[in-house]
Design a protein around this motif. Structure first.
Motif, PDB file in Angstrom:
ATOM      1  N   LEU B 230       0.816  -1.216   0.000  1.00 29.90           N
ATOM      2  CA  LEU B 230       0.000   0.000   0.000  1.00 29.90           C
ATOM      3  C   LEU B 230       0.850   1.267   0.000  1.00 29.90           C
ATOM      4  O   LEU B 230       0.341   2.358  -0.195  1.00 29.90           O
ATOM      5  CB  LEU B 230      -0.932   0.003   1.207  1.00 29.90           C
ATOM      6  CG  LEU B 230      -2.162  -0.888   1.041  1.00 29.90           C
ATOM      7  CD1 LEU B 230      -2.943  -0.984   2.320  1.00 29.90           C
ATOM      8  CD2 LEU B 230      -3.052  -0.348  -0.060  1.00 29.90           C
ATOM      9  N   PRO B 234      -2.765   1.747  -4.525  1.00 24.89           N
ATOM     10  CA  PRO B 234      -3.982   2.082  -3.776  1.00 24.89           C
ATOM     11  C   PRO B 234      -4.613   0.849  -3.174  1.00 24.89           C
ATOM     12  O   PRO B 234      -4.274  -0.286  -3.515  1.00 24.89           O
ATOM     13  CB  PRO B 234      -4.886   2.706  -4.831  1.00 24.89           C
ATOM     14  CG  PRO B 234      -4.425   2.127  -6.104  1.00 24.89           C
ATOM     15  CD  PRO B 234      -2.950   1.908  -5.964  1.00 24.89           C
ATOM     16  N   LYS B 235      -5.566   1.083  -2.289  1.00 27.21           N
ATOM     17  CA  LYS B 235      -6.166  -0.019  -1.531  1.00 27.21           C
ATOM     18  C   LYS B 235      -6.898  -0.990  -2.438  1.00 27.21           C
ATOM     19  O   LYS B 235      -6.957  -2.189  -2.161  1.00 27.21           O
ATOM     20  CB  LYS B 235      -7.107   0.571  -0.477  1.00 27.21           C
ATOM     21  CG  LYS B 235      -7.515  -0.406   0.587  1.00 27.21           C
ATOM     22  CD  LYS B 235      -8.983  -0.707   0.528  1.00 27.21           C
ATOM     23  CE  LYS B 235      -9.334  -1.888   1.398  1.00 27.21           C
ATOM     24  NZ  LYS B 235     -10.658  -2.393   1.078  1.00 27.21           N
ATOM     25  N   TYR B 236      -7.471  -0.488  -3.555  1.00 26.95           N
ATOM     26  CA  TYR B 236      -8.243  -1.427  -4.371  1.00 26.95           C
ATOM     27  C   TYR B 236      -7.345  -2.459  -5.059  1.00 26.95           C
ATOM     28  O   TYR B 236      -7.806  -3.543  -5.417  1.00 26.95           O
ATOM     29  CB  TYR B 236      -9.171  -0.701  -5.358  1.00 26.95           C
ATOM     30  CG  TYR B 236      -8.506   0.194  -6.363  1.00 26.95           C
ATOM     31  CD1 TYR B 236      -7.869  -0.320  -7.479  1.00 26.95           C
ATOM     32  CD2 TYR B 236      -8.544   1.582  -6.216  1.00 26.95           C
ATOM     33  CE1 TYR B 236      -7.266   0.495  -8.404  1.00 26.95           C
ATOM     34  CE2 TYR B 236      -7.945   2.414  -7.145  1.00 26.95           C
ATOM     35  CZ  TYR B 236      -7.313   1.865  -8.233  1.00 26.95           C
ATOM     36  OH  TYR B 236      -6.714   2.678  -9.147  1.00 26.95           O
TER      37      TYR B 236
END
Lengths: 354, 312
Positions: B230, B234-236
């Motif tokens: 991360l 990004p988190k996705y």
């Protein structure tokens, strides 16, 4: 002769009922006798530590309460002479309130639940600050829970708990649940909504409703209910997505270190995500996630947290899931077809058909 | 006891030689001193000879036992004809590392995908709870990564690895084999397709493992080192990795349990499984049945080699 018989019957009946009548009579006398002293408005005692104990009681003190028909000595039964020489002991509600009592008190085992709770065990260990029944329910003006004036009613219980748990009450008061409750929204949870009523345990006790592995279940009581959440426009899928995530699964398997609802959203200070003070506000997410994932950065907030791969709005995650779904179906269909064809061929050859 | 006789004879001969040498050396010394010296040397030399003999005979005995065992084996399986080494020791080791790691990964991973399944809780608690089962899962992951690295090096560095890799590459003949095999199943053609060293089934298995390892190790490392990932992504991206890991696990498990197990365990030719994964050898009969082209090739090569030898 008939007169005599009638008299005999009357005497007999009188003998049977008189104690009751006499008791009623003595009770009313008792109240009057108590108010001889306690009925004076200035009747109070200066304690050693400088506090004043108000001892003013009138015949109306119990009026309107559930114990309206009771008299002083029903509860203060250790007062046997007037004026009493010693200070009467604290009232023990269990005198009447136990399952199977004959006094007409509600039949419930709440007293047993209380003695097992964190408050009851603290009392048993000799903690004089721990609450007894009357500390929450009130002493003379005890009202039914449904009565909004009651100290343990939905809208007032937080204040009652807050008399001891002051800091928590202050946090709760400004949280979304506290604000909603103060606006008169009855669906919002008060202290007892999450912690339970008589069965209150420390959050480190596995019996507690707010034990780390029970938190998600406790929140989902309301937050997975469409009928409640639709009133406020809150999504109910948060519960399901949490339970499918690694956090939720590990929590279900009894991990106590993995995040539950309150690890991210806060405990008593839960606020909506658009509130800048909320722990799940995108600006605060690095700090919140950083509690467990050292070195968390703003990337943690890029993308939805409660993501559902089955929904098209999830974008690339949805497409990944769809790709793998069809890849699995396609591959497995081909492989299983090959296996069945192989078995079909073997059967043919076994039967001797070529 | 010819061995013991030989041993005694050797010992005596050596003893006599030493005696003679000693007599020459100590002739000038006073008798008492020479006797003591002689005794000392004799003892030391005797000891050395004994040790040497002892060692030599043990290793001889071990060799003899091994040869006898092999001979007995040959006798016992005489009807199977010659056996051919299909998988070398290195390859068998890789397969064992892989299947033990995959078993570990499946039994510690699947409960996380199906937490409500009745056995899931049992399996997790078997390892001592989720905090330990995740450690076991990472041990499995470590083994799989080791296997992947080992196999890469094997493919690049060894002759067998390079040859097998080239033979495993899919080619047009495989498509023809598939059509042929299905026509055979349906009874349209009497004979099975004649496979080389690797049939299309084995090629599929190989490349399925390749694909699976890349997806599972890649996404698994993302999930293992989530904070470091991360830092850059990004988190996705992590959600995508999670989804891939979960879905590909399902596909791999199904492929192994249904497809691979049918081909090597449940199909009537193999039931309940062979020890090919352990000794790596295949009988001539099986070779003729399953890899006729490879057998022909081996035989042709042998013919060429023996011809070369006789030419010389």
């Amino acid at each position: 002769m008939r007169k005599f018989a009638l008299m005999a019957v009357l005497v007999f009946l009188g003998g049977a009922f008189l104690p009751g009548l006499a008791r009623d009579a003595s009770a009313s006398i008792s109240l009057e006798k108590c108010t001889l002293c306690h009925g004076k408005p200035e009747f109070r005692k200066l304690l050693v530590d400088g506090r004043i104990r108000d001892l003013y009681v009138t015949g109306d003190t119990l009026a309107g309460s559930v114990h309206e028909k009771k008299v002083c000595t029903d509860c203060h039964f250790d007062v046997s002479e007037i004026p009493h020489r010693e200070r009467p002991k604290r009232v023990a509600c269990t005198h009447c309130h136990f399952k199977g009592n004959r006094e007409g008190a509600p039949q419930s085992d709440n007293v047993l639940a209380y003695f097992d709770s964190v408050h009851g065990t603290a009392i048993a260990r000799g903690n004089t600050k721990a609450p007894l029944c009357q500390d929450c329910h009130g002493s003379h003006q005890i009202l039914k829970v449904k009565n909004p004036e009651s100290k343990v009613s939905r809208f007032k219980v937080a204040e009652t708990c807050g008399r001891c748990h002051m800091e928590i009450y202050a946090k709760y008061k400004t949280s979304i649940h506290g604000v909603a409750l103060s606006k008169g929204i009855a669906d919002a949870p008060s202290c007892t909504g999450c912690h339970g009523e008589h069965r209150i345990y420390a959050h480190t006790d596995p019996k507690s409703t707010v034990y780390s592995t029970h938190v998600s279940g406790q929140c989902s009581k309301c937050h997975s209910s469409v009928s409640i959440m639709s009133k406020f426009g809150i999504e109910t899928e948060q519960v399901a997505t949490y339970k499918e995530s690694f956090h939720g699964v590990a929590n279900q398997f009894g991990s106590r270190t993995v995040a539950n609802c309150s690890s991210c959203h806060g405990v008593h200070d839960i606020r909506p995500p658009d509130d800048p003070l909320s722990s799940v506000n995108p600006k605060n997410i690095p700090k919140t996630c950083g509690k467990c994932h050292p070195g968390a950065n703003p990337n943690f907030a890029v993308g939805k947290i409660h993501v559902d791969a089955k929904k098209k709005e999830s974008g690339i995650i949805y497409w990944t899931a769809t790709f793998f779904k069809w890849l699995t179906i396609g591959t497995m269909l081909a492989l299983v077809a090959h296996i069945f064809l192989d078995m079909y061929g073997r059967t043919r050859r076994l039967r001797g058909e070529r | 006891m010819p061995e013991d006789d030989r041993k005694d004879a050797t010992r005596d001969a050596v003893g006599r030689e030493i005696e003679a040498a000693l007599n020459e050396q100590v002739s000038g010394l006073p008798p008492s001193l020479s006797e003591a010296l002689r005794e000392k040397i004799r003892l030391r030399v005797r000891e050395e000879i004994e040790r040497d003999l002892r060692e030599r005979t043990t290793s001889n005995r071990r060799d003899a036992a091994r040869l006898a065992k092999e001979a007995r084996k040959e006798e016992k399986h005489a009807e199977e004809g010659e056996t051919f080494l299909r998988f070398n020791r290195n390859f068998r080791f890789q397969h064992m590392v892989m299947f033990s790691s995959v078993i570990l990964l499946i039994i510690t991973g699947m409960p996380l995908k199906f937490p409500n399944f009745i056995l899931s809780r049992f399996v997790i608690n078997f390892w001592g709870g989720i905090q330990y089962s995740t450690v076991v899962h990472r041990i499995g992951a470590g083994m799989l990564i080791y296997f992947m690295v080992h196999h890469f090096l094997y493919t690049i560095l060894t002759r067998d690895g390079r040859r097998d890799f080239l033979l495993l590459l899919p080619r047009l003949g495989d498509a023809k084999d598939i059509v042929h095999n299905i026509r055979h199943f349906l009874g349209k053609v009497p004979d099975k397709p004649r496979f080389g060293r690797f049939s299309y089934i084995e090629k599929f298995d190989y490349w399925a493992v390749y694909w699976g390892c890349i997806i599972m190790i890649g996404s698994g490392l993302f999930l293992w080192f989530e904070t470091d990932v991360l830092r850059f992504l990004p988190k996705y991206a992590l959600d995508v990795a999670h989804e891939m890991h979960s879905d590909e696990a399902m596909l791999a498990t199904l492929a192994i349990v249904i497809w691979h197990f049918y081909n090597v365990h449940f199909n009537p030719d193999r039931f309940p499984g062979t020890l090919l994964w352990w000794h790596g050898r295949m009988s001539e009969h099986e070779m003729k049945e399953e890899h006729p082209l490879e057998l022909e090739e081996i035989m042709a090569r042998r013919g060429r080699e023996s011809a070369e030898v006789t030419d010389r």
